[in-house]
Write a protein that holds these residues in place. Sequence first.
Motif, PDB file in Angstrom:
ATOM      1  N   GLY A 171       0.039   3.291   2.986  1.00 45.94           N
ATOM      2  CA  GLY A 171       0.176   2.582   4.255  1.00 45.94           C
ATOM      3  C   GLY A 171      -1.086   2.620   5.090  1.00 45.94           C
ATOM      4  N   SER A 191       0.866  -1.179   0.000  1.00 43.45           N
ATOM      5  CA  SER A 191       0.000   0.000   0.000  1.00 43.45           C
ATOM      6  C   SER A 191       0.901   1.228   0.000  1.00 43.45           C
ATOM      7  N   THR A 242       5.345  -0.068   2.073  1.00 38.93           N
ATOM      8  CA  THR A 242       4.628   1.199   2.120  1.00 38.93           C
ATOM      9  C   THR A 242       5.620   2.343   1.925  1.00 38.93           C
TER      10      THR A 242
END
Length: 283
Positions: free
Chosen positions: A182, A179, A205
């Motif tokens: 995050g 991601s 992240t």
Amino acid sequence: MESKISIITNIETNYKSFTKTEKIIADYVTKNFNEVYSMTLNALATDCQVGEATIMRFIKKLGFANLAEFKISVANYMMEEEKKSYSEHPFVNFQQDINELTLETLKINPIELIEKAVDYIENAEHLVFMGNGTSGYVVEVISYIFNRAGLINECITDVHFGEIRSSMLGKNDVMIAVSYSGDNIDITSAAKRARENGCKVVSMTTYKTTTLPQVADIALYSSPESMEHRRFGAGMRGIMTQEFLAELLYITYRERHKDEVFANQQKTAIATATHHEYIKGEE
């Protein structure tokens, strides 16, 4: 990877963890490096309209012991910026940005941590890559690279399937959760559930104090895009930097299994070439 990260990367990586007042200081510093280097503590506090104690808390949050260390880091950043020969053409500037982001990514992640993540990958009974949105593109590429190397894995970009699959992962499995921000609720939820079941979780992240790294066994980070570029949403810089970090995992794995990886890549190349010849024959 022993080199210290630049002051700008330090600020941007930690930006989401700052308080509202600390973000005011961060914004001021990143816009006024030339002035900050020569400012006293009182002058910096006055310009930011905060107390001197707040400035010192901000400086220590970045990992500096005192104002002098902070200003040395600012000076080092300014010298590096002066060495750059930015072109008026945006293509060249883009290329230089990518070089800088990948170099900073190398500095952020200790080799030992990448090696440990690959230990997890090697010993996984089931290996799952998970991400959605722009990070979904990233996990699709990582999954493809490792599958071509002969390491069979799953790539999950669907939110609901991610929840289902994470509930079935166990102590012999590994999830690589990606991601950029995050703070993706879906990815964090799946990663948390998987880890509660005993699954090892490696997060990829950009920001250190966001939710996903907190539920991971190992947290890896890509260097963040500049605040200027981030205003327009996630762009190729962010995707390419995440892909670079993923490539570090793959390179480490490949170096450990050179003969096996080469043999599997040859096998898959023959399979795809044979398929293409078959399709041509059907036309």
